[in-house]
Write a protein that holds these residues in place. Structure first.
Motif, PDB file in Angstrom:
ATOM      1  N   SER A   3       0.816  -1.206   0.000  1.00  0.00           N
ATOM      2  CA  SER A   3       0.000   0.000   0.000  1.00  0.00           C
ATOM      3  C   SER A   3       0.851   1.256   0.000  1.00  0.00           C
ATOM      4  N   VAL A 384     -15.356  -1.828   1.267  1.00  0.00           N
ATOM      5  CA  VAL A 384     -14.243  -1.876   0.315  1.00  0.00           C
ATOM      6  C   VAL A 384     -14.789  -2.331  -1.031  1.00  0.00           C
ATOM      7  N   PRO A 389     -10.420  -0.801  -4.847  1.00  0.00           N
ATOM      8  CA  PRO A 389     -10.317  -0.800  -3.392  1.00  0.00           C
ATOM      9  C   PRO A 389      -9.403   0.280  -2.834  1.00  0.00           C
ATOM     10  N   ASN A 393      -6.075  -0.743   0.439  1.00  0.00           N
ATOM     11  CA  ASN A 393      -6.932  -1.920   0.625  1.00  0.00           C
ATOM     12  C   ASN A 393      -6.829  -2.896  -0.538  1.00  0.00           C
ATOM     13  N   GLN A 394      -5.738  -2.820  -1.269  1.00  0.00           N
ATOM     14  CA  GLN A 394      -5.607  -3.621  -2.478  1.00  0.00           C
ATOM     15  C   GLN A 394      -5.708  -5.112  -2.208  1.00  0.00           C
ATOM     16  N   ASP A 396      -7.255  -6.362   0.633  1.00  0.00           N
ATOM     17  CA  ASP A 396      -8.278  -6.557   1.652  1.00  0.00           C
ATOM     18  C   ASP A 396      -9.097  -7.811   1.329  1.00  0.00           C
ATOM     19  N   GLN A 497      -5.149 -12.166   5.307  1.00  0.00           N
ATOM     20  CA  GLN A 497      -4.744 -11.199   6.327  1.00  0.00           C
ATOM     21  C   GLN A 497      -3.230 -11.036   6.349  1.00  0.00           C
ATOM     22  N   ALA A 500      -2.261  -8.787   3.483  1.00  0.00           N
ATOM     23  CA  ALA A 500      -2.565  -7.385   3.749  1.00  0.00           C
ATOM     24  C   ALA A 500      -1.639  -6.774   4.770  1.00  0.00           C
ATOM     25  N   ARG A 505       1.068  -3.945   3.710  1.00  0.00           N
ATOM     26  CA  ARG A 505      -0.040  -4.183   2.774  1.00  0.00           C
ATOM     27  C   ARG A 505      -1.366  -3.944   3.455  1.00  0.00           C
TER      28      ARG A 505
END
Length: 505
Positions: A3, A384, A389, A393-394, A396, A497, A500, A505
């Motif tokens: 992110s 989202v 996103p 939140n790419q 997510d 998870q 992210a 991320r």
């Protein structure tokens, strides 16, 4: 997957049309653009040229983390160029363009932008050969606040998304500029060097060292090009249809080692099933690498890499199905811009449902319904948007799970025959290239003969929980039923998870 933004900055494709910014034609040559203008990472990639092939010839010493050697880039200019950029963060010793020494310097505003000035200007549509010689310790190289290179006790991992190339080879680092690859890495005899494609051969030219030579013959994105060095157990065989099948396992997996093998060694079987749904497997080799050195998994072309933690609870073939579905959706057909990530993750997540149904672990309808019911209407999950996103939140969970539910809704709207025709047509017509979401929507409407704007608007572009489940029934109609939780749901959700959370991320 990261992110971060890359202000002022700029993965693969011989013969494939790419989307690169080019300067307006003028009387005098100008510099190539420092990026392709991606909405999430404006500086990713570079303008002014199109790469056809990368040839990496490197030596890596795990004891010191020293990576050294050369990368040779074969490309063609798309405009007249006085200079051009490469995405690269390591220390460079020299650059040559068409055999002549070239000036080079890192952009002071962005140290991962290497600006190359040839000895003379380059003409439009000119074939160029760029040779970059370098040496550095990648784990000490920080770009935008982090390092993508992962040092391990006995080696290192060049595995990440959306960027990893900057830590080990100079490139035009965006999925719209695909290329073929030769990756040759010399390492000490006690470790292995894994990469993509086919292992052409292993060679020795000095005592104590072995050179591993890999070749990728299909267009490949930079972020899908990987290197894994370590004391792996390497297994070589062939798939039933004759493709090289190479797997590697880190002995440090401990009690999870056998569960990892019970999963990854089924890759050819899983790909055979996926091919029945998506069309022929698109590449020349298959395989997988399992390591405790990462806490996520990634769909590196022909040879996904799996974090060892995904097998702590036992075999996890659903994860294998997810990462190998990416060989069709994300690798062969790459995203046109990073905001189109749904075309990668939503489709691979839907493949989890298909594989689970094949294994007798709940129907696709049941699995999709469980996912839909698992998130309350006020859960932030529904805020989202899978179609856009945002960089933060790419990766997510909504991109994966709501993305998969979108495909289930599409399947219910157009019927099974048209649905799988859409998927197969997408990967056939886009093979080796890129795609964007509006193109997929247009194809879906063309093949189905139905207006689908409202469906995609509801599932991809509108915040909030859709009032009707993807199966087409009102939610309350399912509450009396015993909904089926996918056997792998907790494992896959944990992997999302990890993706992210990893490195911001």
């Amino acid at each position: 997957m990261r992110s971060r933004t890359r202000a002022g900055l700029g993965a693969v494709a011989g013969g494939v049309a790419v989307v690169l910014l080019s300067a307006t034609a003028s009387a005098a040559p100008g510099p190539g653009a420092p990026g392709v203008g991606d909405p999430y990472y404006p500086g990713a990639g570079n303008g002014g040229y199109d790469v056809a092939h990368y040839d990496l010839r490197l030596t890596y010493q795990p004891a010191t983390d020293l990576l050294s050697g050369t990368t040779t880039i074969s490309a063609k200019t798309t405009q007249e160029l006085s200079s051009f950029n490469l995405d690269f963060g390591l220390k460079v010793n020299s650059v040559r363009v068409n055999n002549a020494s070239a000036k080079f310097a890192n952009d002071p505003k962005d140290p991962s932008e290497l600006v190359v000035t040839p000895s003379k200007a380059l003409a439009k549509n000119q074939a160029i050969t760029v040779v970059v010689n370098y040496a550095d310790t990648p784990s000490k190289v920080v770009i935008d606040g982090f390092t993508g290179w992962k040092k391990t006790p006995d080696g290192a991992l060049a595995v990440d998304e959306p960027q990893i190339a900057e830590w080990w080879f100079p490139s035009s680092d965006h999925p719209t500029d695909k290329a073929t690859y030769d990756v040759s890495v010399e390492v000490p005899d006690n470790v292995s060097a894994l990469s993509n494609g086919t292992l052409v051969r292993k060679t020795k030219q000095r005592a104590g060292w072995t050179r591993w030579n890999w070749r990728s013959t299909q267009p490949q994105a930079t972020y899908l090009t990987s290197l894994e060095v370590g004391a792996f157990e390497v297994n070589q065989s062939t798939t039933p249809d004759g493709k090289p099948f190479i797997t590697a396992y880190d002995p440090a997996l401990g009690d999870s080692l056998e569960a990892a093998k019970a999963s990854v060694e089924r890759t050819p079987e899983i790909n055979e099933f996926l091919a029945s749904k998506f069309g022929p497997y698109p590449f020349e080799a298959q395989g997988g690498v399992v390591t405790p050195g990462i806490n996520f998994s990634l769909e590196n072309q022909t040879r996904p890499v799996y974090g060892g933690g995904n097998f702590r609870s036992g075999s996890n073939t659903t994860l294998i199905a997810h990462e190998n579905a990416h060989q069709w959706f994300g690798d062969s057909v790459a995203l046109g811009k990073w905001s189109d990530i749904w075309l990668n993750e939503g489709f691979a997540s839907y493949a989890e449902y298909l594989w689970s149904e094949h294994e007798g672990e709940g129907t696709v309808d049941e699995l999709a319904e469980y996912t839909y019911q698992s998130y309350a209407a006020d859960d932030p999950f529904w805020q989202v948007l899978p179609a856009d996103p945002g960089a933060a939140n790419q990766f997510d969970g909504a991109v994966y799970d709501r993305g998969a539910l979108t495909l289930q809704a599409l399947r219910k709207a157009v019927g099974d025959d048209k649905f799988f025709e859409i998927l197969k047509t997408w990967v056939t017509t886009k093979k080796g290239g890129t795609g964007v979401i509006p193109e997929f929507i247009a194809l879906s409407e063309k093949i189905s003969g139905k207006p689908l704007h409202d469906l995609f608007q509801t599932w991809l572009y509108t915040k909030g929980k859709p009032a009707v489940s993807p199966n087409g029934a009102a939610p309350q109609a399912f509450k009396a039923q015993a909904l089926v939780q996918p056997k792998s749901f907790p494992q896959i959700k944990a992997n999302h998870q990890s993706l992210a959370a990893n490195s911001g991320r």
